[in-house]
Design an enzyme around this catalytic site. Structure first.
Site, mmCIF file in Angstrom:
data_model
loop_
_atom_site.group_PDB
_atom_site.id
_atom_site.type_symbol
_atom_site.label_atom_id
_atom_site.label_comp_id
_atom_site.label_asym_id
_atom_site.label_seq_id
_atom_site.Cartn_x
_atom_site.Cartn_y
_atom_site.Cartn_z
ATOM 1 C CB THR A 121 -0.891 -0.002 1.250
ATOM 2 O OG1 THR A 121 -1.605 -1.232 1.240
ATOM 3 C CG2 THR A 121 -1.858 1.153 1.243
ATOM 4 C CG PHE A 152 -7.941 -5.333 -2.333
ATOM 5 C CD1 PHE A 152 -8.177 -4.062 -1.810
ATOM 6 C CD2 PHE A 152 -7.693 -5.447 -3.690
ATOM 7 C CE1 PHE A 152 -8.170 -2.930 -2.621
ATOM 8 C CE2 PHE A 152 -7.683 -4.327 -4.509
ATOM 9 C CZ PHE A 152 -7.927 -3.064 -3.974
ATOM 10 N N GLY A 257 -7.984 -2.538 14.477
ATOM 11 C CA GLY A 257 -6.548 -2.449 14.716
ATOM 12 C C GLY A 257 -5.826 -3.108 13.561
ATOM 13 C CB CYS A 260 -4.139 -2.696 6.753
ATOM 14 S SG CYS A 260 -2.969 -3.829 6.030
ATOM 15 C CE LYS A 320 -8.396 -10.874 10.539
ATOM 16 N NZ LYS A 320 -8.598 -10.555 9.116
HETATM 17 C C1 UDX Z 1 -7.597 -5.242 6.023
HETATM 18 C C2 UDX Z 1 -8.501 -5.293 4.775
HETATM 19 O O1 UDX Z 1 -9.713 -5.992 5.082
HETATM 20 C C3 UDX Z 1 -7.761 -5.963 3.618
HETATM 21 O O2 UDX Z 1 -8.557 -5.919 2.444
HETATM 22 C C4 UDX Z 1 -6.444 -5.226 3.380
HETATM 23 O O3 UDX Z 1 -5.690 -5.842 2.354
HETATM 24 C C5 UDX Z 1 -5.626 -5.173 4.654
HETATM 25 O O4 UDX Z 1 -6.392 -4.571 5.707
HETATM 26 P P1 UDX Z 1 -6.812 -6.962 7.910
HETATM 27 O O5 UDX Z 1 -6.249 -5.764 8.594
HETATM 28 O O6 UDX Z 1 -5.949 -8.157 7.735
HETATM 29 O O7 UDX Z 1 -7.346 -6.577 6.439
HETATM 30 O O8 UDX Z 1 -8.108 -7.442 8.744
HETATM 31 P P2 UDX Z 1 -9.683 -7.156 8.716
HETATM 32 O O9 UDX Z 1 -10.358 -8.462 8.724
HETATM 33 O O10 UDX Z 1 -10.059 -6.213 7.665
HETATM 34 O O11 UDX Z 1 -9.910 -6.492 10.161
HETATM 35 C C6 UDX Z 1 -9.339 -5.227 10.498
HETATM 36 C C7 UDX Z 1 -9.798 -4.805 11.883
HETATM 37 O O12 UDX Z 1 -11.185 -4.513 11.897
HETATM 38 C C8 UDX Z 1 -9.590 -5.864 12.959
HETATM 39 O O13 UDX Z 1 -9.092 -5.226 14.115
HETATM 40 C C9 UDX Z 1 -10.974 -6.433 13.217
HETATM 41 O O14 UDX Z 1 -11.137 -6.899 14.528
HETATM 42 C C10 UDX Z 1 -11.839 -5.196 12.952
HETATM 43 N N1 UDX Z 1 -13.220 -5.520 12.526
HETATM 44 C C11 UDX Z 1 -13.446 -6.106 11.324
HETATM 45 C C12 UDX Z 1 -14.301 -5.166 13.344
HETATM 46 O O15 UDX Z 1 -14.116 -4.621 14.446
HETATM 47 N N2 UDX Z 1 -15.568 -5.408 12.914
HETATM 48 C C13 UDX Z 1 -15.825 -5.974 11.703
HETATM 49 O O16 UDX Z 1 -17.023 -6.151 11.378
HETATM 50 C C14 UDX Z 1 -14.737 -6.346 10.886
#
Ligand code: UDX
Length: 437
Positions: A121, A152, A257, A260, A320
């Protein structure tokens, strides 16, 4: 096709093994030789479900190799991916030193036509920067195409996401370069969207910022639900059934968190400010996210009648489930806050303990959830690992000094928690009356 991938992190390694599995000849490049040795032995340096299986498979085919130098690794490559880290710099802008370093080295090696792909990114305009950097090394401009192809994939489901992307975005100056890169992904069942380089760079930031804002929106709704005695999950379900809204990324919790969302939202705010636009909606999204842990913890603190001298146990450290990554994890924020307030902290995670141990020498890390909860005044569910849903709540509660369960991810059923003897509080629902000191 002959492909080189610079960087074997959370993006580079899954990309490399999946491209090798699709039938391409892949060289993954990293200067960390110890890491390469592990990869060569078929061991993944990160916890990522399914990664080791594909790695074993492609190592056997001979189509997947590793090299410690860019000069060696890019020899003969038709396509070179740059998938190095772009950590947040002190001013909110991404630190591009690794990208520029890679581009300089690639530039010195160009002897035949090559497509250089920004997979990390990178800020808007980085395609131009990478192209300039490569050409400054004396590379023949006729030989070089710099293309944006943002990744993504999500941590924890990187392999699944790599095989089944929603879309492939390609930003290129020349149609031929876009077509060649699109051909690399032949066989993947998803739309390939071709656009200009700047638009492609914006798509990545805008997508992550939009998803983060969707989560912040539902977390703001959760605050309202707590006040008016509504249930945020029911609200999210009812909203998500509208296809224009959709059900995904509407899970209220402790906030977003990871490596990304926080970095990309901050970067988009900073880049937008540089361009003369105040992206106020993103500042608000970030503010809601920053408030979420503080607010949830203040509910817990009131319930316990203060945190000083209390023992608090955490379930989950990774940002996560299904990853060992603790970058910008909510657990870090919670632990800091608890220690500041004079509480003792115990913590468990299925795979992220060693990462957290290095940061918090004063925390007791346990390898068993029941042992973690034992003797504690409160138990906080921080990361919704699947295995936590199967815990015996009665057994957990019976070992605690005070059976208080603070559910930051709405993992548990309130009735079961209460039947097990817990005083149960969760994000997005009104809690039990507060304790008066
Ligand atoms: C993200 C993007 O989804 C992905 O497309 C990109 O390439 C990288 O960044 P990632 O950070 O791996 O991916 O995890 P993601 O599943 O998106 O969750 C990000 C954060 O959001 C986590 O802390 C998760 O706990 C939180 N989250 C996600 C929520 O609190 N609620 C939700 O409904 C979804």
């Amino acid at each position: 096709m002959k492909v080189a991938v610079v960087g074997t992190g959370y993006v580079g390694l899954p990309t490399g093994v999946v491209l090798a599995d699709l039938g391409h000849d892949v060289v993954c490049i990293d200067r960390d030789e110890a890491k390469l040795e592990r990869i060569h032995r078929g061991e993944s340096p990160i916890y990522e479900p399914g990664l080791e299986e594909v790695l074993h498979k492609v190592l056997k085919t001979g189509r997947f190799r590793t090299r410690a130098s860019i000069a060696e690794g890019v020899k003969g490559a038709e396509i070179v991916f740059i998938a190095v880290g772009t950590p947040q710099g002190p001013d909110g802008h991404p630190d591009l030193s690794q990208v520029i370093g890679a581009a300089e080295e690639i530039g010195r090696c160009v002897t035949a036509p090559v497509i250089v792909v920004n997979k990390s990114t990178v800020p808007i305009g980085s395609g131009d920067l990478v192209e300039r950097t490569i050409l400054q090394q004396g590379a023949n401009p006729e030989f070089v195409d710099v293309v944006s192809n943002p990744e993504f994939l999500r941590e924890g489901s990187a392999i699944k996401d790599s095989y089944n992307p929603d879309r492939i975005v390609i930003g290129a100056k020349r149609k031929e370069a876009a077509e060649k890169l699109a051909a690399l992904y032949k066989g993947m069942d998803c739309p390939v969207f071709v656009t200009d380089v700047h638009s492609s760079e914006v798509i990545k930031y805008a997508s992550n910022s939009f998803l983060a804002t969707k989560i912040s929106f539902i977390n703001a709704v959760s605050r309202m639900c707590e006040l008016c005695d509504a249930d945020v999950a029911a609200v999210a379900e009812g909203m998500g059934l509208d296809r224009r809204i959709g059900r995904e990324f509407l899970k209220a919790g402790l906030g977003w968190g990871g490596s990304c969302f926080p970095k990309d939202v901050t970067a988009l705010i900073a880049q937008s400010k540089d361009l003369g636009y105040d992206f106020s909606i993103l500042r608000a999204s970030s503010q809601v996210n920053d408030d979420q842990v503080r607010h949830f913890m203040s509910r817990g603190e009131k319930l316990l009648g203060g945190l000083k001298g209390k023992t608090v146990a955490l379930l989950g450290l990774s940002f996560k489930p299904n990853t060992d990554d603790i970058r910008d994890a909510k657990s870090l924020e919670i632990i800091r806050l608890l220690l500041e307030k004079g509480a003792s902290v115990r913590a468990h995670d299925p795979v992220a303990i060693s990462a957290a141990e290095a940061v918090f020498p004063d925390v007791s890390f346990c390898h068993d959830p029941y042992e973690t909860a034992s003797g504690a005044d409160a138990l906080i569910l921080v990361t919704e690992w699947g295995e936590y849903a199967a815990l015996d709540l009665k057994r957990l509660a019976s070992g605690m000094r005070q059976a208080v369960l603070l559910d930051g991810r709405r993992l548990f059923d309130p009735r079961s928690a209460e039947q097990a003897g817990f005083t149960y509080v969760r994000v997005g629902s009104k809690g039990p009356p507060e304790q008066t000191e």
